[in-house]
Design an enzyme around this catalytic site. Structure first.
Site, short mmCIF file in Angstrom:
data_model
loop_
_atom_site.label_atom_id
_atom_site.label_comp_id
_atom_site.label_asym_id
_atom_site.label_seq_id
_atom_site.Cartn_x
_atom_site.Cartn_y
_atom_site.Cartn_z
N GLU A 225 52.53 38.60 30.74
CA GLU A 225 52.73 39.68 31.71
C GLU A 225 54.14 39.59 32.34
OE1 GLU A 225 50.22 39.17 35.10
OE2 GLU A 225 50.51 41.22 35.84
N LYS B 185 48.36 48.20 33.46
CA LYS B 185 47.40 47.32 34.13
C LYS B 185 46.51 48.15 35.06
CE LYS B 185 47.41 42.91 36.70
NZ LYS B 185 48.30 41.85 37.22
N CYS C 105 46.30 40.42 32.69
CA CYS C 105 45.91 39.42 33.70
C CYS C 105 44.66 39.80 34.51
CB CYS C 105 47.10 39.14 34.60
SG CYS C 105 46.93 37.56 35.51
#
Length: 549
Positions: free
Chosen positions: A41, A112, A148
């Site tokens: 990330e 994300k 994540c």
């Protein structure tokens, strides 16, 4: 499908270095015939760039780096994290994205969904969350790509009052409805000493629940006070871990989702060993990435400065660490002897600078002002502040960064002197309770006596008055640390802590000390974070407040 896991150490804003490192590992993945290479990330800019994300030039540099990396995405697909522009007129300006690069160009961008905004995280400050879900097809395989926190929609917390399910949507649940063949997570998951087990359990649960090969790629290294421990993982659809990459160092592996192979798992290391490794990386990267080279500190003969100097030497080398021994009239002969012995064991430069004359001069200057008043903590703090002034003089004169040696127990209850022993550019032990400092000392001495045994076994003392011991002002550290843990990490009320068997008067006294000393901790140097609740950015408390726990 052969997938390369590239677990690397990035530097925030160092686009040239980060890009070169990524390109080097793309070529390495090609040489090992990987179909896909995965980076972590925000790999392009480093995690976390904070308000640099508000600068247009910074974001443009990110995108320029992505385009340069894309030019090398031939005969392989590259997945790499970087911010992308929100081109709609509403919402935050940026997305936290995974770029999929193929045939020399950007094939796709996945955003994300879950943006952590708690503890040390502040991602919703800069990013717009994803709201739609789709898979990416590569080499005939449908891949569910997450970033994540997207796999942490359900997580345990030390705080019993916290929600177990932090979010109203589960990205993996949404993506599973589209029948993916493989799941890949690009991560930048900060280290804490209890995180590794939780992280592997989360990955294993996702793999087994959705019956998918699960690839998790994180990063290593330190960015300011935050650490990344690596430990990237490939889990099989039954939830078992097939590959586990190294901790606290860069690593690279190519896995084949279609082939059976012998599991490759990292050897066991206990928490104290990992905290030791984490602190060494924290010091090393703080200096290296900030452009600093050498460190200094006051070596007292006590255990905190002893552990700190050993960690500093491991991180920076003996030639880059120098110390001052600054005995007062209350310093014991064995403390000076122990400090000298440790300095010799480590091969570092040390100077003996007694503070007796300076203390006498200060007391003489104040004698008329203090006439008729009894000596108290004021005179003790003068000694600490003289030492702090001398240490900053060494720092100025020789360009050394002063390492703060206060531990978490002391920082919690305010057992330190502002502008004295609380000076420093980096706090090494500020997130390590005193009881764990003793364990670190034993760990350091596991093969040979580096820290003199006397330093470890003698009763802790600041040696600021005759026969002083820490236990004169504080409960025994076993008791103190147990209560502090329940209050700070577990966020318990006084009643809840007392229900665990601790005396109410002691609990109320300790909690009161913690609350009263928020103003001191606000002025502490950055603290290397190794626990789930460190002082600093991860524990935001008002300095001015009236509230009883």
């Amino acid at each position: 499908m052969k997938i390369a896991l590239a677990q690397l150490n990035y530097h925030v804003g160092n686009f040239e270095q980060n890009t070169e490192k990524i390109l080097h590992h793309i070529e390495k993945a090609k040489r090992e015939n990987a179909d896909v290479v995965v980076f972590s990330e925000l790999a392009v800019c480093g995690y976390y760039p904070q308000d640099l994300l508000e600068k247009e030039r910074f974001v443009n540099s990110c995108i320029e780096s992505v385009n340069k990396i894309a030019e090398h995405a031939h005969d392989i697909t590259v997945m790499v994290g970087a911010p992308s522009i929100n081109k709609t007129s509403k919402g935050k300006r940026l997305f936290n994205s995974a770029y999929i690069l193929q045939d020399g160009k950007v094939l796709d961008i996945i955003h994300k969904t879950l943006l952590p905004t708690y503890d040390i995280f502040d991602e919703y400050r800069h990013f717009e969350p994803n709201k739609t879900f789709r898979l990416v097809e590569i080499g005939g395989k449908k891949i569910a790509i997450t970033i994540c926190e997207d796999i942490w929609d359900e997580q345990s917390s030390d705080n019993n009052f916290a929600q177990k399910k932090l979010y109203t949507v589960s990205p993996m649940e949404e993506l599973s409805r589209l029948n993916p063949d493989i799941a890949i997570n690009l991560s930048a998951s900060p280290y804490s000493h209890d995180k590794e087990t939780k992280r592997k359990k989360t990955i294993q649960q996702h793999a087994s629940k959705y019956r998918l090969p699960f690839i998790y790629v994180s990063q290593v290294g330190a960015q300011s006070e935050i650490l990344f421990d690596g430990g990237s993982v490939y889990a099989l659809p039954d939830g078992s871990i097939q590959n586990e990459l190294a901790y606290f160092k860069e690593d690279f592996a190519v896995i084949d989702t279609a082939a059976k192979s012998k599991p490759s798992i990292q050897p066991f290391k206990d928490n104290i060993g990992k905290i030791h490794d984490a602190l060494v990386v924290g010091i090393k990267d703080y200096f290296h990435k900030s452009g600093f080279r050498s460190a200094t500190l006051g070596l007292s003969g006590g255990i905190d400065s002893a552990v700190t100097v050993v960690l500093a030497v491991e991180a920076l080398g003996a030639e880059n660490v120098r110390v001052l021994l600054m005995p007062s009239k209350y310093s014991s002969d064995h403390s000076v002897k122990d400090a000298e012995e440790l300095a010799k064991n480590l091969g570092i430069q040390y100077d003996l600078v007694p503070i007796v004359d300076a203390v006498t001069a200060f007391e003489g200057s104040l004698s008329n002002v203090f006439a008729g008043l009894k000596e108290d903590v004021t005179e003790e703090n003068i000694q600490a502040r003289i030492r702090g002034t001398l240490m900053m003089a060494i720092s100025n004169k020789f360009g050394n960064i002063l390492l703060n040696t206060s531990n978490k127990s002391e920082a919690a209850v305010g057992y330190g002197t502002l502008y004295g022993d609380m000076n420093g550019g980096l706090s090494v032990l500020g997130d390590v309770y005193k009881t764990d400092v003793f364990k670190l000392a034993h760990y350091i001495n596991r093969n040979e006596e580096i820290i003199p045994v006397n330093t470890i076994v003698k009763p802790p003392s600041a040696e600021l008055r005759p026969d002083q011991q820490d236990s004169d002002s504080l409960p025994d550290y076993d008791l103190l640390d147990s209560i502090l843990y329940l209050y700070i990490e577990k966020t318990m009320s006084n009643d809840q802590i007392v229900s665990h068997g601790y005396p109410r008067d002691v609990v109320e006294r300790i909690v009161g000390m913690v609350d009263r000393n928020e103003y001191k901790r606000f002025q502490c140097p950055p603290i290397i974070r190794v626990s789930s609740k460190a002082f600093g950015g991860g524990r935001k408390m008002p300095i001015v407040a009236k509230y009883q726990n």
